[in-house]
Design a protein around this motif. Structure first.
Motif, PDB file in Angstrom:
ATOM      1  N   GLY A  61       0.821  -1.208   0.000  1.00 33.39           N
ATOM      2  CA  GLY A  61       0.000   0.000   0.000  1.00 33.39           C
ATOM      3  C   GLY A  61       0.848   1.248   0.000  1.00 33.39           C
ATOM      4  N   SER A  62       2.067   1.111  -0.538  1.00 30.24           N
ATOM      5  CA  SER A  62       3.014   2.216  -0.461  1.00 30.24           C
ATOM      6  C   SER A  62       4.092   2.062  -1.526  1.00 30.24           C
ATOM      7  CB  SER A  62       3.670   2.248   0.921  1.00 30.24           C
ATOM      8  OG  SER A  62       4.694   3.225   0.971  1.00 30.24           O
ATOM      9  N   THR A  63       4.632   3.196  -1.984  1.00 30.11           N
ATOM     10  CA  THR A  63       5.798   3.171  -2.869  1.00 30.11           C
ATOM     11  C   THR A  63       7.087   3.435  -2.099  1.00 30.11           C
ATOM     12  OG1 THR A  63       5.522   5.522  -3.377  1.00 30.11           O
ATOM     13  CG2 THR A  63       4.446   3.943  -4.862  1.00 30.11           C
ATOM     14  N   GLU A  64       7.006   3.474  -0.776  1.00 30.18           N
ATOM     15  CA  GLU A  64       8.213   3.651   0.027  1.00 30.18           C
ATOM     16  C   GLU A  64       9.095   2.411  -0.122  1.00 30.18           C
ATOM     17  OE1 GLU A  64       9.406   4.046   4.722  1.00 30.18           O
ATOM     18  OE2 GLU A  64       7.453   4.822   4.056  1.00 30.18           O
ATOM     19  N   PRO A  65      10.365   2.568  -0.542  1.00 33.54           N
ATOM     20  CA  PRO A  65      11.216   1.405  -0.840  1.00 33.54           C
ATOM     21  C   PRO A  65      11.321   0.401   0.297  1.00 33.54           C
ATOM     22  CG  PRO A  65      12.231   3.396  -1.682  1.00 33.54           C
ATOM     23  CD  PRO A  65      11.039   3.837  -0.894  1.00 33.54           C
ATOM     24  N   ALA A  66      11.480   0.871   1.526  1.00 31.16           N
ATOM     25  CA  ALA A  66      11.625  -0.060   2.649  1.00 31.16           C
ATOM     26  C   ALA A  66      10.386  -0.926   2.821  1.00 31.16           C
ATOM     27  CB  ALA A  66      11.919   0.706   3.936  1.00 31.16           C
ATOM     28  N   LYS A  67       9.211  -0.352   2.607  1.00 34.28           N
ATOM     29  CA  LYS A  67       7.972  -1.124   2.747  1.00 34.28           C
ATOM     30  C   LYS A  67       7.805  -2.103   1.588  1.00 34.28           C
ATOM     31  CE  LYS A  67       5.538   2.294   5.560  1.00 34.28           C
ATOM     32  NZ  LYS A  67       4.346   3.167   5.686  1.00 34.28           N
ATOM     33  N   ILE A  68       8.245  -1.702   0.400  1.00 28.08           N
ATOM     34  CA  ILE A  68       8.226  -2.629  -0.735  1.00 28.08           C
ATOM     35  C   ILE A  68       9.149  -3.797  -0.454  1.00 28.08           C
ATOM     36  CG2 ILE A  68       8.834  -2.894  -3.183  1.00 28.08           C
ATOM     37  CD1 ILE A  68       8.045   0.061  -3.565  1.00 28.08           C
ATOM     38  N   ALA A  69      10.360  -3.507   0.049  1.00 22.86           N
ATOM     39  CA  ALA A  69      11.340  -4.558   0.332  1.00 22.86           C
ATOM     40  C   ALA A  69      10.799  -5.576   1.330  1.00 22.86           C
ATOM     41  CB  ALA A  69      12.625  -3.929   0.862  1.00 22.86           C
ATOM     42  N   GLU A  70      10.012  -5.114   2.310  1.00 24.31           N
ATOM     43  CA  GLU A  70       9.467  -6.018   3.313  1.00 24.31           C
ATOM     44  C   GLU A  70       8.487  -7.028   2.720  1.00 24.31           C
ATOM     45  OE1 GLU A  70       9.604  -3.224   7.340  1.00 24.31           O
ATOM     46  OE2 GLU A  70       7.778  -3.298   6.110  1.00 24.31           O
ATOM     47  N   GLN A  71       7.946  -6.708   1.552  1.00 22.74           N
ATOM     48  CA  GLN A  71       6.939  -7.583   0.946  1.00 22.74           C
ATOM     49  C   GLN A  71       7.511  -8.505  -0.134  1.00 22.74           C
ATOM     50  OE1 GLN A  71       3.817  -8.015   1.712  1.00 22.74           O
ATOM     51  NE2 GLN A  71       3.354  -6.280   3.055  1.00 22.74           N
ATOM     52  N   ILE A  72       8.695  -8.217  -0.654  1.00 23.37           N
ATOM     53  CA  ILE A  72       9.165  -8.909  -1.859  1.00 23.37           C
ATOM     54  C   ILE A  72       9.287 -10.418  -1.666  1.00 23.37           C
ATOM     55  CG2 ILE A  72      11.197  -9.227  -3.333  1.00 23.37           C
ATOM     56  CD1 ILE A  72      11.439  -6.191  -3.487  1.00 23.37           C
ATOM     57  N   VAL A  73       9.937 -10.867  -0.606  1.00 25.34           N
ATOM     58  CA  VAL A  73      10.067 -12.313  -0.391  1.00 25.34           C
ATOM     59  C   VAL A  73       8.692 -12.947  -0.218  1.00 25.34           C
ATOM     60  CG1 VAL A  73      10.917 -14.082   1.189  1.00 25.34           C
ATOM     61  CG2 VAL A  73      12.405 -12.188   0.522  1.00 25.34           C
ATOM     62  N   GLY A  74       7.812 -12.273   0.539  1.00 24.55           N
ATOM     63  CA  GLY A  74       6.478 -12.801   0.775  1.00 24.55           C
ATOM     64  C   GLY A  74       5.622 -12.889  -0.471  1.00 24.55           C
ATOM     65  N   VAL A  75       5.882 -12.039  -1.464  1.00 25.91           N
ATOM     66  CA  VAL A  75       5.138 -12.112  -2.729  1.00 25.91           C
ATOM     67  C   VAL A  75       5.260 -13.496  -3.343  1.00 25.91           C
ATOM     68  CG1 VAL A  75       5.156 -11.318  -5.147  1.00 25.91           C
ATOM     69  CG2 VAL A  75       5.236  -9.653  -3.286  1.00 25.91           C
ATOM     70  N   THR A  76       6.386 -14.164  -3.126  1.00 28.15           N
ATOM     71  CA  THR A  76       6.658 -15.442  -3.782  1.00 28.15           C
ATOM     72  C   THR A  76       6.351 -16.644  -2.903  1.00 28.15           C
ATOM     73  OG1 THR A  76       8.970 -15.610  -3.041  1.00 28.15           O
ATOM     74  CG2 THR A  76       8.531 -14.269  -4.995  1.00 28.15           C
ATOM     75  N   ASN A  77       5.887 -16.425  -1.679  1.00 28.30           N
ATOM     76  CA  ASN A  77       5.687 -17.527  -0.734  1.00 28.30           C
ATOM     77  C   ASN A  77       4.405 -17.357   0.081  1.00 28.30           C
ATOM     78  OD1 ASN A  77       8.261 -19.129  -0.871  1.00 28.30           O
ATOM     79  ND2 ASN A  77       9.155 -17.166  -0.290  1.00 28.30           N
ATOM     80  N   GLY A  78       3.752 -18.451   0.386  1.00 27.66           N
ATOM     81  CA  GLY A  78       2.798 -18.495   1.477  1.00 27.66           C
ATOM     82  C   GLY A  78       1.373 -18.087   1.225  1.00 27.66           C
ATOM     83  N   GLY A  79       1.104 -17.308   0.196  1.00 24.97           N
ATOM     84  CA  GLY A  79      -0.260 -16.829  -0.008  1.00 24.97           C
ATOM     85  C   GLY A  79      -1.012 -17.638  -1.045  1.00 24.97           C
ATOM     86  N   GLU A  80      -2.058 -17.019  -1.584  1.00 23.23           N
ATOM     87  CA  GLU A  80      -2.843 -17.672  -2.633  1.00 23.23           C
ATOM     88  C   GLU A  80      -2.063 -17.642  -3.939  1.00 23.23           C
ATOM     89  OE1 GLU A  80      -7.165 -17.176  -4.910  1.00 23.23           O
ATOM     90  OE2 GLU A  80      -6.849 -16.299  -2.917  1.00 23.23           O
ATOM     91  N   ARG A  81      -1.893 -18.799  -4.557  1.00 28.21           N
ATOM     92  CA  ARG A  81      -1.098 -18.874  -5.776  1.00 28.21           C
ATOM     93  C   ARG A  81      -1.777 -18.105  -6.902  1.00 28.21           C
ATOM     94  NH1 ARG A  81       2.319 -23.592  -8.711  1.00 28.21           N
ATOM     95  NH2 ARG A  81       2.228 -22.747 -10.820  1.00 28.21           N
ATOM     96  N   CYS A  82      -0.946 -17.347  -7.626  1.00 25.47           N
ATOM     97  CA  CYS A  82      -1.432 -16.645  -8.814  1.00 25.47           C
ATOM     98  C   CYS A  82      -0.341 -16.730  -9.872  1.00 25.47           C
ATOM     99  CB  CYS A  82      -1.791 -15.194  -8.506  1.00 25.47           C
ATOM    100  SG  CYS A  82      -0.559 -14.264  -7.570  1.00 25.47           S
ATOM    101  N   ASP A  83      -0.769 -16.946 -11.117  1.00 31.90           N
ATOM    102  CA  ASP A  83       0.170 -17.233 -12.194  1.00 31.90           C
ATOM    103  C   ASP A  83       0.286 -16.121 -13.226  1.00 31.90           C
ATOM    104  OD1 ASP A  83       0.744 -19.944 -11.290  1.00 31.90           O
ATOM    105  OD2 ASP A  83      -1.303 -20.411 -11.913  1.00 31.90           O
ATOM    106  N   SER A  84      -0.348 -15.014 -12.984  1.00 31.00           N
ATOM    107  CA  SER A  84      -0.243 -13.892 -13.920  1.00 31.00           C
ATOM    108  C   SER A  84      -0.191 -12.587 -13.140  1.00 31.00           C
ATOM    109  CB  SER A  84      -1.432 -13.864 -14.885  1.00 31.00           C
ATOM    110  OG  SER A  84      -2.619 -13.468 -14.212  1.00 31.00           O
ATOM    111  N   ILE A  85       0.360 -11.572 -13.777  1.00 28.32           N
ATOM    112  CA  ILE A  85       0.455 -10.265 -13.136  1.00 28.32           C
ATOM    113  C   ILE A  85      -0.925  -9.736 -12.783  1.00 28.32           C
ATOM    114  CG2 ILE A  85       1.001  -7.848 -13.613  1.00 28.32           C
ATOM    115  CD1 ILE A  85       3.499  -8.835 -15.113  1.00 28.32           C
ATOM    116  N   GLY A  86      -1.849  -9.821 -13.727  1.00 30.04           N
ATOM    117  CA  GLY A  86      -3.185  -9.287 -13.499  1.00 30.04           C
ATOM    118  C   GLY A  86      -3.890  -9.968 -12.339  1.00 30.04           C
ATOM    119  N   GLN A  87      -3.776 -11.299 -12.276  1.00 31.50           N
ATOM    120  CA  GLN A  87      -4.422 -12.049 -11.205  1.00 31.50           C
ATOM    121  C   GLN A  87      -3.828 -11.683  -9.851  1.00 31.50           C
ATOM    122  OE1 GLN A  87      -3.731 -16.262 -11.477  1.00 31.50           O
ATOM    123  NE2 GLN A  87      -5.318 -16.787  -9.984  1.00 31.50           N
TER     124      GLN A  87
END
Length: 453
Positions: free
Chosen positions: A117-143
């Motif tokens: 919910g932010s373009t602040e780099p530190a907050k983006i960095a905190e989410q990057i690893v999690g984007v690829t793990n643990g949540g609902e699988r999605c196979d496209s950018i739009g999804q």
């Protein structure tokens, strides 16, 4: 990283390599002499820096020297659909090296910002690893973006990132490698390409990222959108031969992000830039990106360039996200949690290369590498794997060269190094470098070595 515990003579050899230019490093035969004649045939091997179709352009009318050259590169089997989408961006593409990794780096950055919910780099960095793990699988950018806007955690599976997500330190836990072959037309023979999986899915991170923020008017208002991504890829310099597919991958991801509604209510902006395969050029580009308000830098192209600019990026508090850095040492670099990569570590590529060379029955092996963290790092990884297989200092010899600093510098002269390789009696030569490594291969031929056809 596997570290050789070989005899003192081998350890001294590695230390000496760091200071010698065009000089052979490594042990000699037990009687202190080297073979005086080269074998009838010498097998030639390459790596991700030169195993691509555009490499042939560096040879002029000697492109036939590439016939029969084999090598490895991080490579995922790409669908025809993805290739066609890339060609819609650049119809003249002749290869796809790191296109998928660039696409995924841009996609993950955008999804992370949406989740934060932010373009602040530190907050983006905190989410990057999690984007690829643990949540609902999605196979496209739009999804993935649609789920993120609803405040749902995601597990992105893209083009290069297919089996598992990132490790805790922000790099792939698994990878795919391609074994490539140059054919009689000095182009890669796709019919001979084989794919090999590597890595360990159990090393994927299990850490919980901060809770995602559902997109609301107040979140959008305070987000700092638009998200700005700054390019730090190799438009020029020794790695420029790899730029077209990476540029196409980044441009395709950007298009699909914005076609899907952008990030935090606004289109993502792309700020062009060049790393020049040169620290000075790259530092100037980073300074300009900082001035322009970029939050995430996509690059650098070369591992050594990322090492050079990372202190500047970290000091400014930005994210550095490379699609093509493979230097194993970057896994332990001091990055303040701001450095990520979609390319796998060269520890994995070192094993794949050593296995390829050994399967071909090599007796004496010369490992030639450019003097930087990529070249010497991968050279060391291959050497360690060969040692583990029983190839000691009398069978493996290291050679290093300093690449030209810029296009106006005198071209690389590997004449003396080629003569030493011939005297050593190598029947296999691995060349680790970028465009400039064509001069190494030409020098081997000029020395009278009969390169495998």
């Amino acid at each position: 990283m596997l570290v050789s515990r070989g005899p003192r003579r081998a350890a001294l050899t590695v230390a000496a390599c760091a200071t010698l230019l065009l000089a052979g490093c490594g042990g000699s035969d037990d009687d202190g002499s080297a073979d005086e004649t080269a074998p009838a045939q010498v097998r030639l091997y390459g790596t991700d820096g030169n195993m691509q179709n555009s490499f042939a352009e560096e040879f002029g009318d000697q492109s036939g020297l590439l016939k029969g050259m084999k090598g490895t590169t991080p490579l995922t089997p790409l669908s025809d659909d993805f290739k066609e989408r890339l060609r819609s961006i650049d119809p003249d593409l002749t290869g796809f090296l790191y296109a998928a990794e660039t696409y995924d780096a841009v996609a993950i950055s955008a999804i992370a910002a949406q989740l934060a919910g932010s373009t602040e780099p530190a907050k983006i960095a905190e989410q990057i690893v999690g984007v690829t793990n643990g949540g609902e699988r999605c196979d496209s950018i739009g999804q993935c973006l649609e789920l993120a806007r609803d405040g749902l955690d995601v597990a992105y599976r893209g083009v290069s990132l297919t089996r598992a997500g990132f490790t805790d330190i922000g790099e792939p836990s698994t990878a795919s490698y391609g074994t490539l072959h140059f054919g009689s037309d000095s182009q890669l023979d796709d019919g001979k390409t084989e794919f090999l999986g590597a890595g360990d899915e159990t090393t994927a991170s299990g850490k919980e990222p901060p809770a995602p923020k559902k997109q609301t008017p107040s979140v959008v208002r305070d987000s700092g959108a638009p998200l700005k991504l700054g390019s730090l890829l190799s438009k020029t310099g020794d790695l420029a031969l790899a730029y077209p597919p990476m540029a196409a991958g980044g441009a395709l991801a950007l298009k699909e992000i914005n076609d899907a509604g952008g990030v935090l209510g606004d289109d993502v902006a792309w700020v062009d830039g060049d790393d020049g395969t040169n620290p000075s050029v790259a530092k100037a580009t980073v300074a300009k990106h900082i001035e322009d308000g970029v939050q995430v830098i996509i690059g650098a192209g070369a591992s050594g360039i990322s090492r050079a600019v990372l202190p500047d990026v970290v000091k400014a508090g930005l994210v550095l996200f490379s699609p093509s850095n493979t230097d194993a040492g970057l896994s332990a670099v001091e990055d303040g949690g701001l450095y990520f990569r979609t390319a796998p570590s060269d520890i994995l590529q070192g094993r794949a290369l050593a296995d390829m060379i050994l399967r071909d029955g090599a007796r004496k092996i010369a490992l030639v590498a450019r003097q930087d963290s990529y070249g010497e790092g991968l050279q060391g990884n291959v050497r360690s794997e060969l040692e583990r297989a029983g190839h000691g200092p009398s069978q493996v010899k290291l050679f290093n060269y300093t690449p030209p600093e810029d296009p106006n510098a005198p071209p690389l002269d590997f004449t003396s190094g080629a003569q030493e390789i011939k005297q050593f009696g190598a029947d296999a030569v691995l060349v680790i470098g970028y465009a400039e490594s064509a001069k190494v291969i030409q020098a081997l031929a000029a020395a009278g070595m009969s390169l495998n056809r």
